[in-house]
Design a protein around this motif. Structure first.
Motif, PDB file in Angstrom:
ATOM      1  N   ALA A   1       9.027  -0.324 -16.392  1.00 53.37           N
ATOM      2  CA  ALA A   1       8.345   0.424 -15.321  1.00 53.37           C
ATOM      3  C   ALA A   1       7.791   1.742 -15.867  1.00 53.37           C
ATOM      4  O   ALA A   1       8.221   2.820 -15.460  1.00 53.37           O
ATOM      5  CB  ALA A   1       9.300   0.675 -14.153  1.00 53.37           C
TER       6      ALA A   1
ATOM      7  N   ALA B   1       6.945  -4.600  -3.764  1.00 59.89           N
ATOM      8  CA  ALA B   1       6.702  -3.453  -2.877  1.00 59.89           C
ATOM      9  C   ALA B   1       5.497  -3.714  -1.976  1.00 59.89           C
ATOM     10  O   ALA B   1       5.508  -3.363  -0.796  1.00 59.89           O
ATOM     11  CB  ALA B   1       6.488  -2.190  -3.700  1.00 59.89           C
ATOM     12  N   ILE B   2       4.459  -4.349  -2.536  1.00 57.13           N
ATOM     13  CA  ILE B   2       3.265  -4.637  -1.725  1.00 57.13           C
ATOM     14  C   ILE B   2       3.596  -5.643  -0.620  1.00 57.13           C
ATOM     15  O   ILE B   2       3.109  -5.539   0.499  1.00 57.13           O
ATOM     16  CB  ILE B   2       2.116  -5.120  -2.638  1.00 57.13           C
TER      17      ILE B   2
ATOM     18  N   ARG C   1       2.062  -4.965 -11.892  1.00 61.42           N
ATOM     19  CA  ARG C   1       1.596  -4.210 -10.715  1.00 61.42           C
ATOM     20  C   ARG C   1       0.278  -4.797 -10.228  1.00 61.42           C
ATOM     21  O   ARG C   1      -0.469  -5.387 -10.993  1.00 61.42           O
ATOM     22  CB  ARG C   1       1.391  -2.728 -11.038  1.00 61.42           C
TER      23      ARG C   1
ATOM     24  N   TRP D   1       5.166   3.250 -15.285  1.00 62.38           N
ATOM     25  CA  TRP D   1       4.487   4.060 -14.255  1.00 62.38           C
ATOM     26  C   TRP D   1       5.453   5.021 -13.564  1.00 62.38           C
ATOM     27  O   TRP D   1       5.030   5.964 -12.915  1.00 62.38           O
ATOM     28  CB  TRP D   1       3.798   3.151 -13.231  1.00 62.38           C
ATOM     29  N   ASP D   2       6.771   4.761 -13.689  1.00 65.45           N
ATOM     30  CA  ASP D   2       7.771   5.665 -13.094  1.00 65.45           C
ATOM     31  C   ASP D   2       8.265   6.710 -14.087  1.00 65.45           C
ATOM     32  O   ASP D   2       9.093   7.553 -13.745  1.00 65.45           O
ATOM     33  CB  ASP D   2       8.985   4.864 -12.585  1.00 65.45           C
TER      34      ASP D   2
ATOM     35  N   GLN E   1      -3.857  -0.056  -2.038  1.00 62.82           N
ATOM     36  CA  GLN E   1      -2.467   0.165  -2.459  1.00 62.82           C
ATOM     37  C   GLN E   1      -2.307  -0.325  -3.889  1.00 62.82           C
ATOM     38  O   GLN E   1      -2.851  -1.364  -4.270  1.00 62.82           O
ATOM     39  CB  GLN E   1      -1.483  -0.591  -1.537  1.00 62.82           C
ATOM     40  N   VAL E   2      -1.581   0.451  -4.690  1.00 66.19           N
ATOM     41  CA  VAL E   2      -1.264   0.050  -6.072  1.00 66.19           C
ATOM     42  C   VAL E   2       0.242   0.110  -6.217  1.00 66.19           C
ATOM     43  O   VAL E   2       0.842   1.178  -6.096  1.00 66.19           O
ATOM     44  CB  VAL E   2      -1.927   0.997  -7.105  1.00 66.19           C
ATOM     45  N   SER E   3       0.853  -1.058  -6.439  1.00 69.56           N
ATOM     46  CA  SER E   3       2.310  -1.073  -6.552  1.00 69.56           C
ATOM     47  C   SER E   3       2.770  -2.389  -7.158  1.00 69.56           C
ATOM     48  O   SER E   3       1.961  -3.254  -7.492  1.00 69.56           O
ATOM     49  CB  SER E   3       2.948  -0.863  -5.176  1.00 69.56           C
ATOM     50  N   THR E   4       4.091  -2.541  -7.280  1.00 71.26           N
ATOM     51  CA  THR E   4       4.654  -3.787  -7.796  1.00 71.26           C
ATOM     52  C   THR E   4       4.504  -4.867  -6.718  1.00 71.26           C
ATOM     53  O   THR E   4       4.426  -4.538  -5.520  1.00 71.26           O
ATOM     54  CB  THR E   4       6.143  -3.602  -8.141  1.00 71.26           C
TER      55      THR E   4
ATOM     56  N   SER F   1       1.226  -0.673   2.744  1.00 71.28           N
ATOM     57  CA  SER F   1       0.907   0.679   3.221  1.00 71.28           C
ATOM     58  C   SER F   1      -0.001   0.659   4.442  1.00 71.28           C
ATOM     59  O   SER F   1      -0.193   1.670   5.095  1.00 71.28           O
ATOM     60  CB  SER F   1       0.236   1.468   2.098  1.00 71.28           C
TER      61      SER F   1
END
Length: 373
Positions: A7, A234-235, A217, A9-10, A228-231, A240
């Protein structure tokens, strides 16, 4: 030893491989990409997902160098790649049509780019053999493209794209021409090859299942904007917006007015019906319009009235039997049609429920996501 989670991005110390900074692309009066900021990291398998015309292919073409941004910059490893011509970028693109040379053997197709670069014969041979092994094509090396299957041609195109060891590989709808079963198999092959080579892959697709399967992602796009940009998890679990919830997978959306006490939310949604309840960390004003999004697999269906937070009675309007699951369309007295799903875990000679049966549907107050727009 615990496995480290990939990850980057974190991680604030990690520098992105690709950075879009305020990128806009216009074609005449039409804005294809609207002021996008986006970071993609090394070794990611990144998916650009959205309906036709949302701008995902334009974004990819700018990375490849076939289009230049009207405004903003694209950086690769910190360098502005705007002035760099396509053939000098550390980027390769695999086209939807594969674009193989029909008169060349598989071996020569893979070697083509390396020969053009003027590499020495031994280096070319070693690299082509490595690529054939990676894509499990060694026994087809002497064949021509028309003598192998669609799935194998797809792997040849991949081997040719990876032969020059690009920092970044762009894949434009790469599995579009394959049938469903082969597409699913090839998705896992792509993931395997991406992991082995450590190359950053950016895939453009309108197939949400494909994006959710292969990507680390996902960027969901609409009308030139990033929604939305995420894993993938999460999406799916925490979209969102209503647009993202609706675009990814099946979902029920119920509109209502909010009454909030702390994390507890009551939603007035239909005359004469009990309020629905949900938990949320967002804040809603009294009477604010909100949208409850519930996935069909989170809705239970039963013949007897269950106890719990959200319990509604309706009638079965439609049934879709998909082998592993059955989807029931339940019509409520309000006219709303709610989809509920049940896993078919046992072999059954007859269905538990059938058309026009009166049933109860229910879900917990943590099953739904409440959205403001």
């Amino acid at each position: 030893m615990p496995q480290t989670v990939f990850a980057p991005w974190d991680d604030p110390a990690e520098k992105p491989l690709i950075q879009f900074k305020g990128v806009t692309k216009r074609f005449g009066d039409f804005t294809a990409i609207d002021n996008i900021d986006l970071d993609i990291y090394a070794r990611e398998f990144f998916a650009l997902l959205g309906p036709s015309g949302c701008g995902k292919t334009t974004l990819m073409r700018m990375l490849a160098g076939f289009e230049t941004p009207t405004e903003g910059k694209i950086l690769l490893s910190g360098q502005d790649i705007g002035p760099v011509p396509p053939n000098q970028r550390a980027v390769n693109m695999m086209f939807q049509s594969y674009a193989l040379f029909p008169h060349l053997t598989i071996w020569d197709n893979i070697a083509f780019g390396l020969r053009r670069e003027g590499r020495d014969k031994a280096a070319i041979e070693a690299r082509v053999e490595e690529m054939l092994k990676l894509t499990r094509l060694a026994k087809f090396a002497k064949r021509k493209p028309h003598q192998i299957s669609g799935g194998q041609r797809q792997r040849v195109a991949l081997a040719r794209s990876l032969a020059k060891a690009p920092k970044l590989l762009l894949l434009d709808e790469p599995l579009g021409a394959l049938d469903r079963k082969l597409r699913e198999e090839t998705q896992f092959e792509l993931m395997d090859i991406q992991e082995k080579t450590g190359t950053t892959f950016v895939i453009v697709t309108h197939d949400q299942e494909e994006a959710m399967t292969v990507a680390s992602r996902v960027a969901v796009m609409d009308e030139g904007k990033l929604m939305q940009v995420s894993t993938p998890d999460a999406i799916y679990e925490a979209p969102s917006s209503v647009y993202v919830a609706d675009f990814i997978g099946d979902v029920n959306i119920i509109e209502g007015k909010a009454h909030q006490t702390g994390t507890k939310l009551q939603i007035d949604w239909a005359e004469g019906q009990p309020a629905l309840s949900a938990t949320t960390t967002k804040n809603f004003d009294l009477g604010q319009t909100c949208y409850m999004a519930i996935r069909p697999e989170k809705i239970a269906i039963s013949a007897d009235r269950p106890s719990g937070a959200n319990v509604l009675q309706g009638e079965i309007l439609d049934i879709a039997y998909l082998g592993n699951i059955s989807t029931y369309h339940v019509k409520l007295p309000t006219g709303h049609v709610i989809k509920a799903q049940q896993a078919n875990t046992r072999r059954i000679s007859r269905r538990e429920f059938t058309w026009e049966d009166k049933v109860w549907i229910s879900w917990t107050d943590t099953a739904a996501v409440v959205l403001a727009q």
